[in-house]
Scaffold this motif. Structure first.
Motif, short mmCIF file in Angstrom:
data_model
loop_
_atom_site.label_atom_id
_atom_site.label_comp_id
_atom_site.label_asym_id
_atom_site.label_seq_id
_atom_site.Cartn_x
_atom_site.Cartn_y
_atom_site.Cartn_z
N LEU A 216 0.81 -1.21 0.00
CA LEU A 216 0.00 0.00 0.00
C LEU A 216 0.85 1.27 0.00
O LEU A 216 0.41 2.30 -0.50
CB LEU A 216 -0.93 -0.01 1.22
N ASP B 34 -7.98 -1.84 4.33
CA ASP B 34 -6.82 -2.09 3.46
C ASP B 34 -7.25 -2.10 1.99
O ASP B 34 -6.54 -1.56 1.13
CB ASP B 34 -6.15 -3.41 3.83
N ARG C 61 -7.86 1.44 0.97
CA ARG C 61 -6.60 2.17 0.74
C ARG C 61 -6.02 1.81 -0.63
O ARG C 61 -5.45 2.68 -1.31
CB ARG C 61 -5.60 1.83 1.84
#
Length: 212
Positions: free
Chosen positions: A51, A96, A99
């Motif tokens: 990420l 997550d 993101r």
């Protein structure tokens, strides 16, 4: 003279045939390697390197580092998008995964999200942050659940299965995903997404719940 020409043509044709066969083999091999099954629940592991790949310092979180997990495999496929990402998901609350979508948006990837109208505003839903970032999100206006769970990466990779995009599904449920580039499987999902995207255009339904 004609014999020389015929021989030359035959050599050229043979060379082209060999190159064509090699190209077909490479294409077939590439497609085969992109056919993948991912099972959940996911093992625990840090995904910050995916990420935030440009992070100038190592991550010091308590999760295991340097391990490949079901979540990291899913994230790699999503983050491989270079031009477009279409999401059709019943429930979207995993931070997550949110993101990852936001990271693609910042890179200029065109993103469309379609979600269920009842689950689009539940506690913990990530639809709000997506909309605030400028990502186009639509909710269904039908009387039944929009229960699909699939993603289309660059219009060529299909990710589909039982997995909702939630923390519970990723870490606590027995779920499955199939990732494929098989055109005969990808094409119907593209058609279905475009059909649902069109019929759930908020301009056609000004009183729908979409304008929160």
């Amino acid at each position: 003279m004609w014999t020389v020409k015929v021989i030359g043509f035959s050599v050229l044709a043979a060379s082209v045939s060999v190159e064509l066969l090699n190209w077909l083999r490479r294409r077939y091999k590439a497609r085969k390697t992109l056919n993948e099954v991912i099972f959940f629940p996911s093992e625990l592991g840090c995904v910050e390197h995916l990420l935030r790949p440009s992070l100038p310092y190592p991550c010091y979180c308590a999760l295991p580092h340097g391990v490949e997990t079901s979540l990291s495999r899913l994230l790699r496929h999503i983050l491989s998008a270079s031009s477009s990402l279409d999401l059709c998901v019943f429930s979207f609350s995993n931070m997550d995964l949110c993101r990852a979508v936001l990271a693609l948006h910042q890179k200029g990837v065109i993103i469309r999200v379609l979600s269920d109208k009842q689950y689009i505003a539940i506690s913990g839903s990530q639809i709000g942050p997506l909309r605030q970032a400028g990502i186009c999100v639509r909710s269904d206006v039908g009387s039944v659940y929009m229960h699909h769970k699939f993603a289309l990466v660059d219009g060529s990779i299909l990710i589909t299965g039982s997995l909702n995009w939630t923390l519970t599904a990723v870490q606590g449920n027995m779920e499955n995903l199939i990732v494929t580039m098989e055109p005969e499987l990808v094409r119907p999902y593209i058609q279905e997404f475009n059909r649902l995207w069109e019929i759930n255009d908020p301009l056609k339904h000004p009183n729908s719940v979409q304008a929160f």
